[in-house]
Scaffold this active site. Structure first.
Site, PDB file in Angstrom:
ATOM      1  N   LYS A   1       0.813  -1.228   0.000  1.00  0.00           N
ATOM      2  CA  LYS A   1       0.000   0.000   0.000  1.00  0.00           C
ATOM      3  C   LYS A   1       0.844   1.274   0.000  1.00  0.00           C
ATOM      4  O   LYS A   1       0.424   2.310  -0.490  1.00  0.00           O
ATOM      5  CB  LYS A   1      -0.955  -0.001   1.190  1.00  0.00           C
ATOM      6  CG  LYS A   1      -2.058  -1.028   0.996  1.00  0.00           C
ATOM      7  CD  LYS A   1      -3.344  -0.592   1.642  1.00  0.00           C
ATOM      8  CE  LYS A   1      -4.483  -1.513   1.239  1.00  0.00           C
ATOM      9  NZ  LYS A   1      -4.349  -2.866   1.836  1.00  0.00           N
TER      10      LYS A   1
ATOM     11  N   GLU B   1      -9.394   6.698   3.718  1.00  0.00           N
ATOM     12  CA  GLU B   1     -10.268   5.735   4.389  1.00  0.00           C
ATOM     13  C   GLU B   1      -9.404   4.547   4.781  1.00  0.00           C
ATOM     14  O   GLU B   1      -8.380   4.301   4.166  1.00  0.00           O
ATOM     15  CB  GLU B   1     -11.367   5.273   3.431  1.00  0.00           C
ATOM     16  CG  GLU B   1     -10.951   4.160   2.442  1.00  0.00           C
ATOM     17  CD  GLU B   1      -9.901   4.572   1.412  1.00  0.00           C
ATOM     18  OE1 GLU B   1      -9.719   5.788   1.201  1.00  0.00           O
ATOM     19  OE2 GLU B   1      -9.236   3.675   0.843  1.00  0.00           O
TER      20      GLU B   1
ATOM     21  N   SER C   1       1.460  -9.863  -0.882  1.00  0.00           N
ATOM     22  CA  SER C   1       1.154  -8.435  -0.774  1.00  0.00           C
ATOM     23  C   SER C   1       1.560  -7.811   0.557  1.00  0.00           C
ATOM     24  O   SER C   1       1.804  -6.606   0.623  1.00  0.00           O
ATOM     25  CB  SER C   1      -0.337  -8.207  -1.022  1.00  0.00           C
ATOM     26  OG  SER C   1      -1.119  -9.018  -0.167  1.00  0.00           O
TER      27      SER C   1
HETATM   28  C1  LIG Z   1      -5.177  -3.867   1.675  1.00  0.00           C
HETATM   29  C2  LIG Z   1      -4.473  -5.132   1.414  1.00  0.00           C
HETATM   30  C3  LIG Z   1      -4.900  -6.017   0.385  1.00  0.00           C
HETATM   31  C4  LIG Z   1      -6.118  -5.780  -0.447  1.00  0.00           C
HETATM   32  O1  LIG Z   1      -6.109  -4.641  -1.219  1.00  0.00           O
HETATM   33  P1  LIG Z   1      -5.877  -4.659  -2.794  1.00  0.00           P
HETATM   34  O2  LIG Z   1      -6.193  -3.272  -3.208  1.00  0.00           O
HETATM   35  O3  LIG Z   1      -6.812  -5.670  -3.377  1.00  0.00           O
HETATM   36  O4  LIG Z   1      -4.466  -5.034  -3.018  1.00  0.00           O
HETATM   37  C5  LIG Z   1      -4.146  -7.153   0.155  1.00  0.00           C
HETATM   38  N1  LIG Z   1      -3.063  -7.449   0.901  1.00  0.00           N
HETATM   39  C6  LIG Z   1      -2.637  -6.643   1.907  1.00  0.00           C
HETATM   40  C7  LIG Z   1      -1.437  -7.043   2.688  1.00  0.00           C
HETATM   41  C8  LIG Z   1      -3.325  -5.467   2.190  1.00  0.00           C
HETATM   42  O5  LIG Z   1      -2.897  -4.672   3.190  1.00  0.00           O
END
Ligand SMILES: *Cc1c(COP(=O)(O)O)cnc(C)c1O
Length: 399
Positions: A88, A110, A380
């Site tokens: 993010k 948000e 992610s």
């Molecule tokens: C917020 C988040 C997501 C989901 O958000 P996307 O916009 O779909 O990427 C996925 N993995 C992590 C670690 C997050 O913090």
């Protein structure tokens, strides 16, 4: 109204906002378009990515997991190693730099689980911007450590008491604030969602994931992956990694949604997985697939991972699915928890519960592939933020 960049992805996307916000979207689009040509802006973004975020993040060959599954070789793109622990920050820093460029001293955001709030507060602190984060009261209770982090970073966390007191209500409040304060405020939206130019802009700031991963696969493995897998909440980490491979027709792209307690239970956030509730609709300024009831009311969603728990998906994913360029599936809470535990014990990596959904899919898929094939999984984020959930709910899943 004409836009500088395409505002739609096939029949999806667009700008469904109150008239008062149109000048702000037009200004934002112009600033974003200019920033892409602006060498100084790009150099500053690249410098912060390298010296603050810690990019490039590596790819890790998950040798023991690949061996255990006995099929394809699995590679992990390590967004968990980015500063603040997830992808993010890429988007938060890009947008915060744009806010500065537009002369807006205040950003609002948000947040659901708090990850985007922490990334926004971090970017705002680094660049000297005021930061207000809207967060549902229910989420504030569930995610206390992230509330404290945001406050330590100098942000103000505003509790949202309307609706279900969760993410969608926090977005509504942030939009209300933006309408009232558009002159000095940038809305730093956290995923590839919302009205144009957000889905395109967020994809561009996250596309660094795919560009790096593609080059790393070519350099380290000698060829492109056969399959790329990412979890899909709003869809920003997935579109960030997919974007570099879209023109490589032989690379299969797989998005994984939150299957919650199972599609049949009705307790999930699988926008593409439940034909009884998923229809095209307009939410938070964009037209896309939305979980809704017969009257068009937004359905309540559920997932053990807060970051995937949202009723709509980014409009570009809706288009990629229609085109059959990307395919979407889901993993249940139980499958994600098992995958979480497996990655911890076999690879020494504690993944975010969101990312564990992508790991669950590779665990299903790799054994059916040949050992000379490769799968790239976008990890992610890291799972430290999820320890509370795992400790309190793990027993339900024998962890
Ligand atoms: C917020 C988040 C997501 C989901 O958000 P996307 O916009 O779909 O990427 C996925 N993995 C992590 C670690 C997050 O913090």
């Amino acid at each position: 109204m004409t836009t500088l960049l395409p505002a739609k992805f096939g029949p999806y996307g667009g700008q469904f906002v109150p008239e008062t916000l149109m000048p702000a979207l037009t200004e934002l689009e112009a600033a974003f378009v200019a920033s892409r040509e602006d060498k100084e802006f790009q150099a500053e973004f690249d410098r912060l990515m390298a010296t603050f975020v810690g990019r490039p993040t590596p790819i890790t060959h998950a040798r023991r997991l690949s061996e255990k599954l006995g099929g394809a070789q699995i590679y992990l793109k390590r967004e968990d190693l980015a500063h603040t622990g997830a992808h993010k920050i890429n988007n938060a820093l890009g947008q915060a730099l744009l806010a500065k460029k537009m002369g807006k001293p205040r950003v609002i955001a948000e947040t659901g689980a708090g990850q985007h709030g922490v990334a926004s507060a971090t970017a705002a602190a680094l660049l000297g911007l005021e930061c207000v984060v809207y967060m549902g009261c229910v989420d504030i209770e569930r995610q206390k450590p992230n509330v404290h982090r945001m406050e330590l970073l100098g942000a103000e966390v505003r509790p949202v008491t309307s609706g279900t007191k969760t993410l969608k209500d926090a977005i509504n409040e942030a939009i209300r604030d933006w309408v009232a304060n558009v002159n000095n405020t940038h809305y730093l939206l956290g995923s590839a969602l919302g009205p144009h130019p957000y889905p395109t802009m967020v994809r561009e700031f996250q596309s660094v994931i795919g560009r790096e991963a593609r080059a790393q696969m070519l350099a380290d493995v000698g060829r492109l992956p056969d399959t790329v897998i990412a979890c899909v909440g709003g869809g920003s980490n997935a579109i960030g990694v997919f974007s570099a491979f879209i023109d490589d027709e032989d690379v299969e792209l797989i998005g994984v949604e939150a299957g919650g307690s199972g599609i049949a239970s009705g307790k999930h956030a699988a926008r593409f997985g439940d034909p009884s509730k998923a229809r095209v609709g307009v939410i938070h300024g964009t037209r896309t697939m939305v979980l809704q009831d017969g009257d068009g009311q937004i359905s309540d969603t559920y997932s053990i991972s807060a970051g995937l728990d949202y009723a709509a998906v980014g409009p570009e994913h809706s288009m990629l699915r229609d085109m059959e360029r990307a395919f979407y599936t889901s993993a249940t809470d139980a499958e994600a928890m098992q995958a979480f535990s497996t990655l911890c014990k076999i690879e020494g990596i504690i993944p975010a519960l969101e990312s564990s959904h992508a790991v669950a899919e590779v665990i299903k898929r790799a054994p059916k592939m040949r050992p000379d094939q490769t799968v790239l999984v976008n990890l992610s984020g890291r799972g430290d933020k999820d320890l509370g959930t795992v400790l309190s709910e793990g027993h339900r899943f024998n962890i």
